[in-house]
Design an enzyme around this catalytic site. Structure first.
Site, PDB file in Angstrom:
ATOM      1  N   LYS A 145       0.846  -1.175   0.000  1.00  0.00           N
ATOM      2  CA  LYS A 145       0.000   0.000   0.000  1.00  0.00           C
ATOM      3  C   LYS A 145       0.888   1.233   0.000  1.00  0.00           C
ATOM      4  CE  LYS A 145      -3.062  -2.988   2.457  1.00  0.00           C
ATOM      5  NZ  LYS A 145      -3.157  -3.681   3.746  1.00  0.00           N
TER       6      LYS A 145
HETATM    7  N1  GLU Z   1      -1.844  -7.470   9.381  1.00  0.00           N
HETATM    8  C1  GLU Z   1      -0.626  -7.939   8.794  1.00  0.00           C
HETATM    9  C2  GLU Z   1      -0.404  -7.286   7.439  1.00  0.00           C
HETATM   10  O1  GLU Z   1      -1.336  -6.829   6.821  1.00  0.00           O
HETATM   11  C3  GLU Z   1      -0.612  -9.435   8.576  1.00  0.00           C
HETATM   12  C4  GLU Z   1      -0.561 -10.192   9.846  1.00  0.00           C
HETATM   13  C5  GLU Z   1      -0.327 -11.677   9.683  1.00  0.00           C
HETATM   14  O2  GLU Z   1      -0.766 -12.267   8.671  1.00  0.00           O
HETATM   15  O3  GLU Z   1       0.244 -12.260  10.599  1.00  0.00           O
HETATM   16  O4  GLU Z   1       0.706  -7.221   6.969  1.00  0.00           O
END
Ligand code: GLU
Ligand code: ZN
Length: 311
Positions: free
Chosen positions: A233
């Site tokens: 992003k």
């Molecule tokens: N929220 C994390 C991200 O978008 C991923 C967390 C995970 O898969 O352990 O990079």
């Protein structure tokens, strides 16, 4: 809908810092197919614990995109912003069991040490004021078995560091929240991008210190830009296009080395995904990161518009 007959539980845990793009589709699809191929459950968790990095409306758009791509999840979506009590409780437990300590070392000090913390505040019994909380590592984890990649050894300094579990600014750390939630949701396998290989040993160390069983891990290859950076992003990867989801799903399946339903152009989204579930094979997934396919770079734009944007 839960037609689950196995005890496998997978999940997709996006941070709402932007819309889903081709890179996040790989993680969503890979975790979905792996869970469904084992007749398991597949959960979605929105990791909205870092408000400054959130983009308004992104969480809702992510959920809409998942539906549009036919990736139906089981049960309710879990929102990390609703889980502060659970994180607080986990921190209290660690504190009571002397498995954490407060640290007031400035960033510059850690920078001088070469980037890894040396445990300076371990025995100082500092008060909570204006301090970060660190895990007192009892049994550091130096590597783990990845279901795609085999044994992965970690950097020993990274593995041993008393890492932060609650930030000085009051935010709960990603490593804490992810472990508390995956345990809470009964997740048995974590399928996600290779950018998260590094923190895995820390997460396993946390599971062990809590006395919880450790899930399986599989880290998928990343989609990278021609400049070698992962799609993210932050570097403005284009959002997944609205409309027919099948062409990009086919690109994502190819990326993961999986066979494609013949004549998919005339098949439904459901049939395409069903075929992918039936044919899912870990052994076909490449380990190497690969360039994002052209079809997935800027699906909305024609060539001249793309050229204008990249200028
Ligand atoms: N929220 C994390 C991200 O978008 C991923 C967390 C995970 O898969 O352990 O990079
Ligand atoms: Zn310190």
């Amino acid at each position: 809908m839960n037609t689950s007959t196995s005890s496998c539980v997978g999940r997709f845990a996006p941070s709402p810092s932007g819309d889903l793009h081709f890179g996040s589709l790989i993680a969503a699809l890979g975790s979905y197919l792996s869970a469904r191929a084992q007749q398991g459950r597949w959960l979605v968790r929105i990791e909205d614990i870092d408000p400054p990095r959130e983009v308004a409306g992104a969480a809702t758009r992510i959920l809409t995109q998942l539906e549009q791509y036919g990736l139906e999840w089981d049960g309710e979506v879990l929102w990390q912003s609703q889980r502060h009590d659970a994180y607080r409780e986990a921190l209290d437990w660690l504190q009571q069991h002397r498995q954490s300590y407060f640290c007031t070392c400035p960033r510059s000090r850690i920078h001088q040490l070469g980037g890894f913390y040396d445990g300076h505040c371990r025995a100082l019994h500092l008060p909570a004021d204006n301090a970060a909380l660190r895990l007192r590592q009892h049994a550091p984890v130096f590597g783990f078995d990845d279901r795609l990649r085999g044994y992965l050894a970690a950097d020993t300094q990274l593995a041993q560091e008393d890492f932060i579990i609650h930030r000085r600014d009051g935010l709960f750390a990603y490593n804490l929240a992810v472990v508390v939630d995956d345990h809470h949701q009964g997740v048995t396998e974590i399928v996600r991008g290779a950018d998260l290989i590094e923190p895995t040993v820390r997460q396993i160390a946390l599971y062990r210190q809590f006395g919880w069983s450790v899930p399986d891990y599989l880290h998928l290859p990343l989609a990278i830009n021609p400049d070698g950076n992962k799609l993210s992003k932050q570097n403005h990867a284009p959002a997944l296009p609205a409309g027919d989801a099948r062409p990009l799903l086919v690109q994502a399946l190819r990326f993961l080395g999986q066979p494609i339903l013949e004549g998919w152009q005339d098949a439904s989204l459901t049939a395409l995904l069903q075929h992918a579930v039936e044919q899912w094979s870990i052994h076909l997934i490449p380990q190497q990161n690969a360039l994002i396919p052209d079809e997935a770079t800027s699906p909305f734009l024609n060539g001249s518009q793309q050229a204008m944007i990249s200028r």
